[in-house]
Design a protein around this motif. Structure first.
Motif, PDB file in Angstrom:
ATOM      1  N   ASN A  42       0.845  -1.189   0.000  1.00 22.54           N
ATOM      2  CA  ASN A  42       0.000   0.000   0.000  1.00 22.54           C
ATOM      3  C   ASN A  42       0.886   1.247   0.000  1.00 22.54           C
ATOM      4  O   ASN A  42       2.118   1.153  -0.050  1.00 22.54           O
ATOM      5  CB  ASN A  42      -0.981  -0.017   1.188  1.00 22.54           C
ATOM      6  CG  ASN A  42      -0.271  -0.008   2.530  1.00 22.54           C
ATOM      7  OD1 ASN A  42       0.859   0.446   2.679  1.00 22.54           O
ATOM      8  ND2 ASN A  42      -0.947  -0.527   3.546  1.00 22.54           N
ATOM      9  N   TYR A  43       0.288   2.410   0.068  1.00 20.32           N
ATOM     10  CA  TYR A  43       1.017   3.676   0.012  1.00 20.32           C
ATOM     11  C   TYR A  43       2.052   3.807   1.124  1.00 20.32           C
ATOM     12  O   TYR A  43       3.110   4.399   0.943  1.00 20.32           O
ATOM     13  CB  TYR A  43       0.021   4.833   0.081  1.00 20.32           C
ATOM     14  CG  TYR A  43       0.659   6.182  -0.083  1.00 20.32           C
ATOM     15  CD1 TYR A  43       1.028   6.638  -1.347  1.00 20.32           C
ATOM     16  CD2 TYR A  43       0.919   6.999   1.014  1.00 20.32           C
ATOM     17  CE1 TYR A  43       1.632   7.877  -1.505  1.00 20.32           C
ATOM     18  CE2 TYR A  43       1.516   8.236   0.858  1.00 20.32           C
ATOM     19  CZ  TYR A  43       1.870   8.672  -0.406  1.00 20.32           C
ATOM     20  OH  TYR A  43       2.472   9.889  -0.566  1.00 20.32           O
ATOM     21  N   LEU A  44       1.746   3.237   2.291  1.00 22.16           N
ATOM     22  CA  LEU A  44       2.639   3.344   3.443  1.00 22.16           C
ATOM     23  C   LEU A  44       3.734   2.283   3.447  1.00 22.16           C
ATOM     24  O   LEU A  44       4.575   2.261   4.341  1.00 22.16           O
ATOM     25  CB  LEU A  44       1.831   3.256   4.737  1.00 22.16           C
ATOM     26  CG  LEU A  44       0.794   4.364   4.920  1.00 22.16           C
ATOM     27  CD1 LEU A  44      -0.054   4.093   6.148  1.00 22.16           C
ATOM     28  CD2 LEU A  44       1.470   5.724   4.998  1.00 22.16           C
ATOM     29  N   GLY A  45       3.715   1.373   2.464  1.00 21.08           N
ATOM     30  CA  GLY A  45       4.762   0.364   2.371  1.00 21.08           C
ATOM     31  C   GLY A  45       4.437  -0.959   3.031  1.00 21.08           C
ATOM     32  O   GLY A  45       5.281  -1.854   3.071  1.00 21.08           O
ATOM     33  N   GLY A  46       3.230  -1.088   3.557  1.00 19.59           N
ATOM     34  CA  GLY A  46       2.801  -2.364   4.143  1.00 19.59           C
ATOM     35  C   GLY A  46       2.010  -3.170   3.125  1.00 19.59           C
ATOM     36  O   GLY A  46       1.585  -2.650   2.091  1.00 19.59           O
ATOM     37  N   VAL A  47       1.827  -4.447   3.415  1.00 23.69           N
ATOM     38  CA  VAL A  47       1.013  -5.284   2.537  1.00 23.69           C
ATOM     39  C   VAL A  47      -0.430  -4.794   2.609  1.00 23.69           C
ATOM     40  O   VAL A  47      -0.990  -4.619   3.689  1.00 23.69           O
ATOM     41  CB  VAL A  47       1.131  -6.771   2.924  1.00 23.69           C
ATOM     42  CG1 VAL A  47       0.160  -7.627   2.128  1.00 23.69           C
ATOM     43  CG2 VAL A  47       2.561  -7.255   2.699  1.00 23.69           C
ATOM     44  N   HIS A  48      -1.009  -4.559   1.456  1.00 17.34           N
ATOM     45  CA  HIS A  48      -2.360  -3.997   1.348  1.00 17.34           C
ATOM     46  C   HIS A  48      -3.405  -4.967   1.893  1.00 17.34           C
ATOM     47  O   HIS A  48      -3.380  -6.160   1.590  1.00 17.34           O
ATOM     48  CB  HIS A  48      -2.656  -3.688  -0.121  1.00 17.34           C
ATOM     49  CG  HIS A  48      -3.785  -2.735  -0.306  1.00 17.34           C
ATOM     50  ND1 HIS A  48      -5.091  -3.061  -0.052  1.00 17.34           N
ATOM     51  CD2 HIS A  48      -3.786  -1.450  -0.710  1.00 17.34           C
ATOM     52  CE1 HIS A  48      -5.855  -2.032  -0.304  1.00 17.34           C
ATOM     53  NE2 HIS A  48      -5.085  -1.020  -0.706  1.00 17.34           N
TER      54      HIS A  48
END
Length: 142
Positions: A42-48
């Protein structure tokens, strides 16, 4: 509708795009896996969370009385609880269990775990059965 097989399921374009694979079809369960990578972020770098929701939703269609038996269905309710974040490189396993297979609906639970068998997410799904099949028992599976 042709019954689903491992090969047919794994040829589904969305599953191929996401890297999701159906690995087991059981009489009352199904198992899918995915190894997370950069395309799942996702945008924050975590798995969506959408990857986990897609994984949970899709695995629910593959216990033997459903798509593998030619039973058409559609999701009418999907509830997912996210418990811990998945990281890039995690191998996630989703296991759906068929709780009820009636004349009009099927109810399932799903658990998603990581490679250390830690629970990442869990949920429930209700599927509307679209066309009757000869295997539709109209009863609870115990």
């Amino acid at each position: 509708m042709q019954p689903a097989t491992l090969e047919r399921a794994n040829a589904i374009a969305l599953l191929s795009t996401l890297g999701i694979q159906l690995v087991e079809i059981g009489d009352r369960h199904a198992v899918m896996t995915v190894t997370t990578d950069e395309r799942h972020l996702n945008y924050l770098g975590g798995v969506h969370g959408g990857l986990l929701a897609a994984l949970a939703d899709t695995v629910c269609f593959f216990p033997r009385p459903l798509l593998p038996s030619g039973q058409a269905a559609t999701t009418v309710n999907l509830n997912i609880s996210f418990l811990r974040p998945a990281a890039v490189g995690d191998c996630l396993t989703a296991r759906a269990e068929l709780l009820h297979f009636g004349r009009r609906t099927a109810s399932l639970t799903v658990k998603i775990t990581d490679q250390q068998q830690r629970l990442v997410a869990h949920g429930t799904a209700t599927l509307l059965l679209l066309a009757p099949t000869a295997t539709s028992p109209g009863s609870v599976i115990e």
